[in-house]
Design a protein around this motif. Structure first.
Motif, PDB file in Angstrom:
ATOM      1  N   VAL A 200       0.833  -1.204   0.000  1.00  0.00           N
ATOM      2  CA  VAL A 200       0.000   0.000   0.000  1.00  0.00           C
ATOM      3  C   VAL A 200       0.868   1.255   0.000  1.00  0.00           C
ATOM      4  O   VAL A 200       0.613   2.203  -0.761  1.00  0.00           O
ATOM      5  N   ALA A 201       1.909   1.260   0.822  1.00  0.00           N
ATOM      6  CA  ALA A 201       2.810   2.418   0.865  1.00  0.00           C
ATOM      7  C   ALA A 201       3.509   2.609  -0.475  1.00  0.00           C
ATOM      8  O   ALA A 201       3.704   3.740  -0.934  1.00  0.00           O
ATOM      9  N   GLY A 202       3.896   1.512  -1.112  1.00  0.00           N
ATOM     10  CA  GLY A 202       4.553   1.607  -2.408  1.00  0.00           C
ATOM     11  C   GLY A 202       3.649   2.195  -3.468  1.00  0.00           C
ATOM     12  O   GLY A 202       4.074   3.052  -4.253  1.00  0.00           O
ATOM     13  N   ILE A 203       2.393   1.757  -3.501  1.00  0.00           N
ATOM     14  CA  ILE A 203       1.450   2.297  -4.477  1.00  0.00           C
ATOM     15  C   ILE A 203       1.161   3.763  -4.199  1.00  0.00           C
ATOM     16  O   ILE A 203       1.156   4.598  -5.107  1.00  0.00           O
ATOM     17  N   ARG A 204       0.927   4.091  -2.937  1.00  0.00           N
ATOM     18  CA  ARG A 204       0.620   5.475  -2.571  1.00  0.00           C
ATOM     19  C   ARG A 204       1.781   6.409  -2.932  1.00  0.00           C
ATOM     20  O   ARG A 204       1.577   7.526  -3.427  1.00  0.00           O
ATOM     21  N   GLY A 205       3.003   5.950  -2.722  1.00  0.00           N
ATOM     22  CA  GLY A 205       4.152   6.796  -3.008  1.00  0.00           C
ATOM     23  C   GLY A 205       4.449   6.941  -4.487  1.00  0.00           C
ATOM     24  O   GLY A 205       5.044   7.944  -4.915  1.00  0.00           O
TER      25      GLY A 205
END
Length: 406
Positions: A200-205
Motif C-alpha cells: 500500500v505504501a509503495g502504491i501510494r508513493g
C-alpha cells in the motif's frame, strides 16, 4: 451434396452490473472496451436512474433495469444460467456489504470479474499495474494491456519490494517466470522496482494523478468473507485514483503455486525454534494481506498447540503446520526454507528445512489432503530438496513447486 451448415456458436457475453447510478458511466465505458477486446456481446443490468449515455449501443446490447442490488445479483445469476458469460464488470461501491455480496456471487458463478472505482474528476493518462504474483496476475496483466491499447495510454508495471528483500531482488533482477507471465498477457514493458514498507505504501508513493491502478483481488477467502482490510481495500482508502480490481475464478484443480506464490515464499529462515519459524510465516501472511492482523495470534497459537499434540515433521526434512479455522473458506499458506534447519519434531529427530504452513476451513479436509499429497510427492525426492536449498529467489522456488502434479 452440400455439407450441412455448422451451428452458430453461442455468443460470449460481457455482463455489466451497475448498482450505483453515479458509477454507471465508468462501468459501461470499461465494459464496452473489454467486450470489444473479447469479441463478446455486452449486456447490462443496471439500477434505476442510470444515465442513458451509459446504455450499450449496437445490435448486441441488452439492457435490463432492475431494483435493489440484491435483485440485480439475482438477475445476474439467472442470466448466467442461460448465457455464456465470459466476464463480469461491476462497480466497486462504497457499501462493503454490497461489494462483498457481489464478489461472492462472482466466485460462485466461476466467472472472471472486474470491479471499478472511478474518480470522475480525472481521466486516465496511465495504467499502473502493481504485481506481486498470485492467482490473478496473468489476467490482471491482460486486462491492463487491453485497456492501455484501447485508451491509447502507456502502461507501467510495478514490483513493490520490502526493504529487507531489496538486495535479493537487485541481484536476481527480472526473473524468467515474471517475464513469461508478461509475454502470455502480451505486455512488453519492463518492471520498475519500488522499495517500500508494504504494498500500500509503495502504491501510494508511486501513483500520480491520472493513474488508473489495476489490482489483483486478495485470496479467495478474503474476497468472500473479509474484504475489509485487504490490500485492495486499503489502497482504496489510501489513494484517490481510479481503481480496477481483477478477480479470477478458482482453478478447478488447485496447484501449489496458487497457494505458495512468490510473495508467500520465505527464503533464508533462521529461527531459534519451531514457534519462531511458524511466527515468521504467519507474519508473511499478515504483511501481504492474506490474513487479518487481528487473527495472527490465534493462528500462531493454534498451530503451535497442534504441533505440541502431534508434530507434523516428516523424515524428509519437511513439516506441515496446519491451522483449521471455523467460518473460513479457501486455503492460504506460506512456505519457508530454513537452510540451517530447526528442531520441529522429536528432539533426537532430523532437523526440518522446509516448512509449509497451511490455513484451511475446519472439517473440510478433502482439498487440504490433496495439497499435502502434492507437497509430499515433491519433497520426498532428495534431489528436489537439494534444488530447493540451492534456490536464491522465490521465483526459482515457485518454478520447482509448479512441477508438482496430481
Amino acid at each position: 451434396m452440400e455439407r450441412p451448415a455448422m451451428p452458430e456458436p453461442r455468443p460470449i457475453h460481457v455482463l455489466a452490473l451497475v448498482s450505483a447510478p453515479e458509477m454507471g458511466a465508468g462501468v459501461l465505458r470499461h465494459a464496452s472496451l473489454l467486450s470489444q477486446a473479447c469479441s463478446a456481446r455486452l449486456s447490462v443490468l443496471c439500477a434505476p436512474g442510470t444515465p442513458y449515455p451509459c446504455t450499450p449501443h449496437g445490435p448486441h446490447g441488452l439492457l435490463y433495469v432492475v431494483g435493489a442490488p440484491g435483485s440485480l445479483r439475482a438477475k445476474a445469476q439467472r442470466f448466467a444460467a442461460h448465457a455464456d458469460v465470459g466476464l463480469i464488470v461491476a462497480d466497486w461501491g462504497h457499501d462493503p456489504r454490497e461489494l462483498g455480496a457481489t464478489l461472492r456471487m462472482t466466485l460462485e458463478l466461476r466467472v472472471p470479474g472486474v470491479f471499478l472505482r472511478e474518480n470522475p474528476a480525472e481521466s486516465a493518462r496511465r495504467i499502473l499495474v502493481p504485481t506481486t504474483g498470485g492467482p490473478h496476475v496473468v489476467k490482471q496483466l491482460w486486462i491492463a494491456n487491453e485497456l492501455s491499447q484501447a485508451l491509447n495510454i502507456p502502461i507501467q508495471l510495478l514490483q513493490i519490494v520490502a526493504r529487507h528483500d531489496v538486495q535479493e531482488q537487485r541481484e536476481h533482477g527480472d526473473d524468467a517466470l515474471a517475464h513469461a507471465r508478461r509475454r502470455l498477457a502480451g505486455v512488453t514493458e519492463p518492471l520498475e522496482l519500488v522499495v517500500a514498507d508494504d504494498a500500500v505504501a509503495g502504491i501510494r508513493g508511486y501513483a500520480r494523478p491520472g493513474d488508473l491502478i489495476v489490482l489483483g483481488a486478495p485470496n479467495y477467502w478474503r474476497v468472500a468473507h473479509e474484504f475489509e482490510g485487504s490490500i485492495p481495500d486499503r489502497v482504496a482508502e489510501a489513494v484517490p485514483n481510479s481503481l480496477l480490481m481483477l478477480l479470477t475464478p478458482k482453478a478447478a484443480h488447485l496447484r501449489l503455486q496458487d497457494i505458495f506464490w512468490e510473495e508467500m515464499i520465505h527464503l533464508g529462515l533462521a529461527p531459534r525454534d519451531k514457534r519462531e519459524a511458524i511466527a515468521s510465516l504467519v507474519n508473511v501472511l499478515v504483511e501481504h494481506g492474506q490474513l487479518p492482523r487481528q487473527w495472527a495470534d490465534t493462528v500462531l497459537e493454534t498451530a503451535v498447540a497442534r504441533e505440541g499434540v502431534l508434530s507434523t515433521a516428516m523424515d524428509c526434512e519437511t513439516a506441515f503446520p496446519h491451522v483449521a479455522l471455523p467460518d473460513f473458506t479457501g486455503m492460504i499458506g506460506c512456505f519457508g526454507i530454513c537452510p540451517g534447519g530447526v528442531a520441529f519434531g522429536e528432539s533426537d529427530g532430523p532437523l526440518t528445512r522446509f516448512i509449509f504452513l497451511l490455513v484451511t476451513p475446519a472439517r473440510a479436509y478433502g482439498e487440504y489432503l490433496n495439497v499435502l499429497a502434492l507437497i509430499a510427492r515433491l519433497v520426498m525426492a532428495p534431489e528436489t530438496r537439494q534444488r530447493l536449498l540451492a534456490c536464491r529467489s522465490a521465483a526459482e522456488v515457485s518454478a520447482i513447486l509448479a512441477e508438482a502434479r496430481r
